[in-house]
Design a protein around this motif. Structure first.
Motif, short mmCIF file in Angstrom:
data_model
loop_
_atom_site.label_atom_id
_atom_site.label_comp_id
_atom_site.label_asym_id
_atom_site.label_seq_id
_atom_site.Cartn_x
_atom_site.Cartn_y
_atom_site.Cartn_z
N ASN A 236 31.79 49.51 45.73
CA ASN A 236 32.17 50.19 44.45
C ASN A 236 32.64 49.40 43.28
OD1 ASN A 236 30.68 52.32 45.43
ND2 ASN A 236 32.38 53.13 46.31
N THR A 237 32.40 48.57 42.92
CA THR A 237 32.25 47.42 41.91
C THR A 237 32.25 46.40 41.47
OG1 THR A 237 33.56 45.93 43.98
CG2 THR A 237 35.10 47.71 43.01
N VAL A 238 32.39 46.18 40.66
CA VAL A 238 31.12 44.80 39.65
C VAL A 238 32.41 43.70 39.52
CG1 VAL A 238 31.31 45.72 37.08
CG2 VAL A 238 29.44 44.00 38.22
N THR A 239 31.93 42.19 39.92
CA THR A 239 33.02 41.63 39.74
C THR A 239 32.29 40.17 38.85
OG1 THR A 239 33.63 41.55 41.86
CG2 THR A 239 34.12 39.20 41.02
N ALA A 240 33.17 39.69 37.88
CA ALA A 240 33.29 39.36 36.99
C ALA A 240 33.84 37.51 37.76
CB ALA A 240 33.20 39.26 35.62
N PHE A 241 32.45 36.50 37.35
CA PHE A 241 32.58 35.17 37.51
C PHE A 241 31.84 34.47 36.60
CE2 PHE A 241 31.54 37.30 41.71
CZ PHE A 241 33.15 36.61 42.82
N ALA A 242 33.15 33.34 35.93
CA ALA A 242 32.74 32.62 35.62
C ALA A 242 31.79 31.22 36.23
CB ALA A 242 34.23 31.09 34.76
N TRP A 243 30.80 31.30 35.37
CA TRP A 243 29.10 30.06 36.05
C TRP A 243 29.86 28.33 35.41
CZ3 TRP A 243 27.09 28.48 40.11
CH2 TRP A 243 26.27 27.80 40.03
N ASP A 244 30.13 27.58 36.64
CA ASP A 244 30.79 26.45 35.91
C ASP A 244 28.97 25.39 36.45
OD1 ASP A 244 30.72 23.65 35.30
OD2 ASP A 244 32.70 23.69 36.00
N ALA A 245 28.03 25.01 35.62
CA ALA A 245 26.24 24.84 35.94
C ALA A 245 26.95 23.31 36.20
CB ALA A 245 25.60 25.07 34.70
N ALA A 246 27.41 22.93 35.64
CA ALA A 246 27.96 20.96 36.71
C ALA A 246 28.41 20.95 37.39
CB ALA A 246 28.76 20.89 35.07
N LYS A 247 29.41 21.92 38.22
CA LYS A 247 30.32 21.47 38.98
C LYS A 247 29.38 23.14 40.72
CE LYS A 247 34.12 20.39 37.02
NZ LYS A 247 35.74 20.34 37.29
N ALA A 248 28.17 23.78 40.20
CA ALA A 248 27.73 24.55 40.75
C ALA A 248 28.91 25.27 41.53
CB ALA A 248 26.23 23.79 41.41
N SER A 249 29.73 25.86 40.22
CA SER A 249 30.60 26.54 41.30
C SER A 249 30.51 28.35 40.78
CB SER A 249 31.74 25.77 41.13
OG SER A 249 32.80 25.40 39.83
N LEU A 250 31.44 29.13 41.22
CA LEU A 250 31.82 30.08 40.52
C LEU A 250 33.61 31.01 40.90
CD1 LEU A 250 29.15 32.54 42.64
CD2 LEU A 250 29.28 32.37 39.68
N ILE A 251 33.82 31.03 39.06
CA ILE A 251 35.41 31.20 39.95
C ILE A 251 35.27 32.21 39.22
CG2 ILE A 251 37.18 30.41 38.45
CD1 ILE A 251 36.37 27.72 37.69
N LYS A 252 36.07 33.54 40.18
CA LYS A 252 36.88 34.42 39.74
C LYS A 252 36.93 35.21 38.92
CE LYS A 252 37.62 38.75 42.62
NZ LYS A 252 38.46 38.99 43.58
N ILE A 253 37.14 36.28 38.06
CA ILE A 253 37.40 36.58 36.86
C ILE A 253 38.60 37.62 37.55
CG2 ILE A 253 37.49 37.08 34.38
CD1 ILE A 253 35.41 35.62 34.41
N GLU A 254 37.49 38.84 37.34
CA GLU A 254 37.87 39.81 38.01
C GLU A 254 36.99 41.09 38.77
OE1 GLU A 254 39.50 42.08 34.12
OE2 GLU A 254 37.53 42.47 33.72
N SER A 255 36.78 42.30 39.19
CA SER A 255 36.40 43.23 39.83
C SER A 255 37.08 44.94 38.92
CB SER A 255 36.28 43.84 40.71
OG SER A 255 36.17 42.34 41.71
N THR A 256 36.02 45.34 38.18
CA THR A 256 35.74 46.72 37.96
C THR A 256 35.51 47.73 38.54
OG1 THR A 256 35.89 45.05 35.62
CG2 THR A 256 35.41 47.42 35.39
N PRO A 257 35.59 48.83 38.35
CA PRO A 257 34.76 50.33 39.75
C PRO A 257 33.94 50.70 38.79
CG PRO A 257 37.52 50.09 38.91
CD PRO A 257 37.53 48.91 38.31
N THR A 258 33.12 50.93 39.18
CA THR A 258 32.03 51.92 39.06
C THR A 258 31.61 52.96 39.04
OG1 THR A 258 30.80 51.49 41.09
CG2 THR A 258 30.35 50.04 39.86
N LEU A 259 32.94 53.84 39.41
CA LEU A 259 32.53 55.29 39.06
C LEU A 259 34.12 54.98 38.91
CD1 LEU A 259 32.25 55.63 43.52
CD2 LEU A 259 31.11 55.74 42.05
N PRO A 260 33.52 56.96 38.28
CA PRO A 260 35.06 57.38 37.12
C PRO A 260 35.88 57.48 37.83
CG PRO A 260 32.80 58.55 37.47
CD PRO A 260 32.59 58.27 38.51
#
Length: 375
Positions: A236-260
């Motif tokens: 029950n979270t949404v995780t934000a990633f930075a996307w590096d198209a040149a390297k085809a890589s995901l770098i985790k930023i943070e996770s945020t709850p989707t519920l109150p």
């Protein structure tokens, strides 16, 4: 505006759904037309539309296809005058059981499928007329997660092509797109190189991991291509990633709850995630809380700030979609068999039900059609 709805057929509810349905949405009022059957097919639970041709793709959650325990992928020609769907070519195997997701590469040359039941992903080459070729290679995921009830084996839940064109370095190697998959069973988010013949190759480096026990389900990229957002079904979270198209890589930023904060209601699972066309907002559907969670997005950092929750007017919002102009959100409530329209506030991202609602048995996927495809 035109849209198609995928459904589960043969369920116990009455009347039963029969396949893929077509609707229109009035761009002035946001009012939906009554659903009309566009194509009769079994359990078309997820849909995708070709980026340049009038072709729609659907997976069929069938127990058996041509004597094998695999799912079915079908192509349909879209009639620009009537919006009816006509089978195009022969249906193909999805390469594994229990397909859950279908998408198309930006150049329209490959259809991608995730098989939840089999824990695998595959690519199907697209013929010049838009029909499907046979799967080139099915990649079997391996592993498990900490949730013994849901993660005892792999469950590939989605596979999405990354936005943007490929550099000459990659196209010269025959790669037409990067694809990001979500495996609910292993908490992994592998990245694949997609070749024009449909072959998938896992990027040879450490696979991105979601939160332990989170169960990554779906991915949505920001319009600027800088960030990707993954909704975690069980966490029950949404995780934000930075996307590096040149390297085809995901770098985790943070996770945020989707519920109150402090929510103690029914058991909840997330289902769909989408980024507003403006890039200012991110939306996630909650099943249990039966709401759309709204987040403000920082375009520079990719971070999300909770901005409220809106009830979906039904139960189990399996899927939703934003209109291409970003003015409306259409939510499909699977359990209560209704589809509800919301108006989007362009300044805050807030959702307001506009009073338009239609009934349809077991709606599970909403797909808007690009402008001009249907008259």
């Amino acid at each position: 505006m035109h849209l198609y709805l995928g459904t589960y057929t043969g369920q116990k509810q009455s009347p039963q759904s029969r396949g893929i349905y077509h609707l229109t949405l009035d761009p002035q009022t946001g009012k939906l037309s009554e659903p009309e059957l566009a194509a009769e097919t079994t359990n078309p639970s997820f849909l995708a539309i070709h980026p340049t041709q009038p072709v729609l793709y659907a997976i069929g959650e069938v127990g058996e296809f041509k004597g094998e325990k695999v799912g079915m992928a079908s192509a349909f020609q879209i009639d620009p005058a009537t919006a009816k769907l006509t089978p195009l070519g022969e249906p193909q195997s999805t390469g594994g059981p229990g397909p859950a997701y279908v998408s198309v590469t930006p150049d329209g040359r490959v259809v991608l499928v995730a098989n939840y039941g089999g824990g695998s992903v595959t690519g199907l080459p697209v013929n010049t007329d838009g029909s499907l070729g046979t799967p080139t290679k099915t990649i079997q995921h391996a592993g498990s997660g900490p949730n013994k009830k849901r993660q005892n084996e792999p469950h590939a839940h989605s596979i999405n092509p990354a936005p943007g064109g490929m550099t000459e370095r990659w196209t010269s190697a025959g790669i037409v797109a990067w694809a990001v998959a979500c495996d609910l069973g292993t908490d992994e988010i592998p990245v694949y190189a997609v070749q024009a013949n449909g072959k998938l190759t896992h990027i040879d480096r450490e696979t991105t991991k979601a939160d332990a026990g989170g169960g990554p389900r779906h991915t949505a990229f920001s319009p600027d291509g800088k960030h990707a957002y993954v909704c975690n079904e069980m966490g029950n979270t949404v995780t934000a990633f930075a996307w590096d198209a040149a390297k085809a890589s995901l770098i985790k930023i943070e996770s945020t709850p989707t519920l109150p904060p402090g929510y103690t209601g029914l058991e909840n699972t997330t289902a769909e995630v989408a980024v507003h066309p403006s890039g200012k907002f991110v939306y996630v559907s909650n099943r249990g809380h039966d709401s759309i969670a709204v987040f403000a997005r920082d375009a520079e950092t990719g971070q999300l700030t909770p901005a409220g929750h809106t009830p979906t007017g039904g139960s189990q919002p399996r899927h939703f979609a934003l209109s291409p102009d970003g003015r409306f959100l259409v939510a499909a409530n699977q359990k209560t068999h209704n589809v509800v329209v919301f108006t989007v506030d362009a300044t805050t991202g807030a959702l307001t039900p506009n009073g338009s609602e239609v009934r349809l048995a077991a709606p599970v996927c909403v797909r808007f059609v690009r402008d001009g495809l249907i008259k």
